[in-house]
Design a protein around this motif. Structure first.
Motif, PDB file in Angstrom:
ATOM      1  N   THR A 189       0.833  -1.204   0.000  1.00 55.30           N
ATOM      2  CA  THR A 189       0.000   0.000   0.000  1.00 55.30           C
ATOM      3  C   THR A 189       0.869   1.256   0.000  1.00 55.30           C
ATOM      4  N   ALA A 190       0.533   2.200  -0.861  1.00 58.00           N
ATOM      5  CA  ALA A 190       1.266   3.471  -0.889  1.00 58.00           C
ATOM      6  C   ALA A 190       0.973   4.274   0.369  1.00 58.00           C
ATOM      7  N   ASN A 191       1.989   4.962   0.864  1.00 62.55           N
ATOM      8  CA  ASN A 191       1.823   5.809   2.036  1.00 62.55           C
ATOM      9  C   ASN A 191       1.108   7.106   1.658  1.00 62.55           C
ATOM     10  N   VAL A 192       0.547   7.749   2.661  1.00 58.89           N
ATOM     11  CA  VAL A 192      -0.138   9.020   2.459  1.00 58.89           C
ATOM     12  C   VAL A 192       0.886  10.142   2.391  1.00 58.89           C
ATOM     13  N   GLY A 193       0.744  10.999   1.442  1.00 64.70           N
ATOM     14  CA  GLY A 193       1.612  12.171   1.321  1.00 64.70           C
ATOM     15  C   GLY A 193       0.783  13.412   1.093  1.00 64.70           C
ATOM     16  N   GLU A 194       0.264  13.977   2.163  1.00 65.34           N
ATOM     17  CA  GLU A 194      -0.618  15.136   2.049  1.00 65.34           C
ATOM     18  C   GLU A 194       0.162  16.361   1.580  1.00 65.34           C
ATOM     19  N   THR A 195      -0.524  17.268   0.950  1.00 68.71           N
ATOM     20  CA  THR A 195       0.075  18.545   0.564  1.00 68.71           C
ATOM     21  C   THR A 195      -0.770  19.670   1.151  1.00 68.71           C
ATOM     22  N   THR A 196      -0.128  20.781   1.441  1.00 67.40           N
ATOM     23  CA  THR A 196      -0.798  21.884   2.140  1.00 67.40           C
ATOM     24  C   THR A 196      -0.963  23.078   1.209  1.00 67.40           C
ATOM     25  N   PHE A 197      -2.153  23.630   1.223  1.00 70.93           N
ATOM     26  CA  PHE A 197      -2.436  24.814   0.414  1.00 70.93           C
ATOM     27  C   PHE A 197      -2.665  26.014   1.330  1.00 70.93           C
ATOM     28  N   GLY A 198      -2.301  27.188   0.829  1.00 71.46           N
ATOM     29  CA  GLY A 198      -2.568  28.434   1.544  1.00 71.46           C
ATOM     30  C   GLY A 198      -3.040  29.482   0.560  1.00 71.46           C
ATOM     31  N   GLN A 199      -3.045  30.713   0.977  1.00 73.51           N
ATOM     32  CA  GLN A 199      -3.437  31.782   0.068  1.00 73.51           C
ATOM     33  C   GLN A 199      -2.785  33.091   0.467  1.00 73.51           C
ATOM     34  N   LEU A 200      -2.494  33.910  -0.523  1.00 75.10           N
ATOM     35  CA  LEU A 200      -1.963  35.247  -0.316  1.00 75.10           C
ATOM     36  C   LEU A 200      -2.943  36.245  -0.904  1.00 75.10           C
ATOM     37  N   SER A 201      -3.071  37.389  -0.248  1.00 70.82           N
ATOM     38  CA  SER A 201      -4.016  38.400  -0.687  1.00 70.82           C
ATOM     39  C   SER A 201      -3.293  39.569  -1.330  1.00 70.82           C
ATOM     40  N   LEU A 202      -3.903  40.106  -2.379  1.00 76.47           N
ATOM     41  CA  LEU A 202      -3.369  41.300  -3.046  1.00 76.47           C
ATOM     42  C   LEU A 202      -4.451  42.371  -3.003  1.00 76.47           C
ATOM     43  N   ASP A 203      -4.439  43.172  -1.943  1.00 80.19           N
ATOM     44  CA  ASP A 203      -5.429  44.227  -1.746  1.00 80.19           C
ATOM     45  C   ASP A 203      -4.932  45.537  -2.349  1.00 80.19           C
TER      46      ASP A 203
END
Length: 416
Positions: A189-203
């Motif tokens: 079984t393949a292991n879990v490899g989560e990835t993290t998302f974020g966000q940047l604001s341009l006001d």
């Protein structure tokens, strides 16, 4: 040939001589003492010529800009407009500046109303004809932005976009640079490899040029080019504050400047509160990943340039190579460690804990402009009693370093 042209030609000659002398000795060999001494002398002469060029350029700007605009006006390009729509818009703008909306011809009113948004059309149709908004013609707005760019700084090398509204703009981000796959066995079984998302604001933020009050006499004097005068002041006032915020803005109630946002790639050794060494620059350059280094440039205050121009590598070779006119065949810009540099007078000067040098891919800094610059003409009692007409300009702009991979890094001086 003018004195400024003579100085530039003189600098070209000396810069070419410096480049040829610098290339005379292979990079992996130490430069002979005689050549090193001769190169130091040429660089000193170039520095003196640069100072003269800066003075002559400043004098030419002060004396020449207004004259050029005035000549353009006398030739009819502004007053008459000719067949060029941009000139026609400039003529309409000049009429509005001098006499308010009531001074516009019916054709000018119809043309300008057709291209404005509903709010502007309403302002132009008000019974108070001497007041109301006027969105600057497209050509005028483009000139204004160009003037800000010519002041030097972040806008010169950043990416820019123009949006129709000032609504918040979010950019999704992720840093998967440390993520990698794996080898698995048959039927494993393949292991879990989560990835993290974020966000940047341009006001975006609303900028004001601050109000300008002009006496009636200047407006009534046909020899005075009011359009050029207003345009110059707006460029300087709006350009200076935006250049500062795009460099050192805090990101709180103002744009986030590139120096503020850039992570530290190198901290100087104790005692280097006013200096930068050759090793510091090499370490800073290599703190940026090679994928960004290909487009890498340097950015710093002119005070930093004054110091790094004197630095040499371990073979006694200057790490600063003076350029010569880019418009000439074979021309080249100034280079530091083989890379182009940007002088930004809004960058912090060398001081304790200051980020005085940036290196990296500056296109990752994004400047956002909303629509065009808007100019207002005011003739209420506060101005009329003084025999004046007031002008104020507004624009909306923002900026942020949209990067999570370390495309730009900073050199920071030590605290002590």
């Amino acid at each position: 040939m003018s004195k400024l042209a003579q100085l530039r030609a003189q600098r070209d000659t000396k810069a070419r001589a410096a480049a040829e002398l610098n290339a005379k000795t292979p990079a992996d060999q130490r430069m002979p003492a005689a050549d090193a001494s001769a190169l130091d002398g040429i660089l000193a002469e170039i520095e003196a010529v640069d100072a003269e060029i800066a003075r002559e350029t400043r004098v030419a700007q002060i004396a020449g800009d207004a004259h050029a605009e005035h000549e353009l006006a006398l030739n009819g390009a502004i007053h008459q407009g000719g067949g060029n729509p941009a000139n026609a818009e400039a003529a309409a703008l000049r009429a509005m500046l001098g006499g308010g909306l009531s001074a516009l011809s019916q054709d000018q009113r119809s043309a300008m109303a057709a291209r404005q948004n509903p709010d502007i059309r309403a302002a132009m149709s008000t019974t108070t004809g001497s007041e109301g908004g006027y969105t600057v013609a497209t050509e005028f707005s483009r000139t204004l932005l160009q003037a800000m760019k010519e002041m030097g700084g972040v806008r010169e090398v950043a990416s820019t976009i123009q949006t129709a509204t000032g609504a918040q703009m979010l950019f999704p981000t992720t840093d998967a640079s440390s993520e990698e796959g794996e080898i698995v066995g048959q039927n494993a079984t393949a292991n879990v490899g989560e990835t993290t998302f974020g966000q940047l604001s341009l006001d975006v933020y609303k900028y004001s040029s601050k109000s300008i009050a002009l006496p009636f006499e200047l407006l009534q004097d046909s020899m005075f080019d009011i359009e050029a005068y207003i345009k110059t002041l707006l460029a300087l006032r709006l350009g200076r504050i935006q250049a500062r915020h795009q460099t050192v803005g805090t990101g709180t109630a103002q744009p986030r400047g590139i120096a503020t946002a850039a992570p530290v790639g190198k901290i100087g050794a104790t005692g280097q509160v006013a200096t930068v060494t050759y090793d510091d620059l090499v370490d800073l350059e290599h703190s940026v990943d090679p994928i960004y280094r290909g487009a890498g440039r340097w950015m710093f205050h002119d005070d930093v340039l004054k110091g790094v121009r004197k630095l040499k590598d371990t073979n006694g070779r200057p790490i600063f190579v003076p350029g010569y006119e880019t418009g000439n065949p074979g021309g080249a810009p100034d280079r530091l460690l083989g890379r182009q540099l940007v002088i930004n007078q809004k960058m912090p000067a060398p001081a304790a804990s200051a980020k005085s040098v940036l290196f990296g891919d500056f296109s990752k800094y994004l400047i956002r402009d909303v629509m065009d610059v808007t100019l207002f003409r005011m003739t209420d009692s506060a101005y009329t009693l003084k025999g004046q007409v007031g002008f104020v300009a507004f624009c909306r702009s923002g900026g942020n370093l949209l990067d999570v991979g370390g495309a730009v890094k900073a050199y920071q001086h030590p605290a002590t």
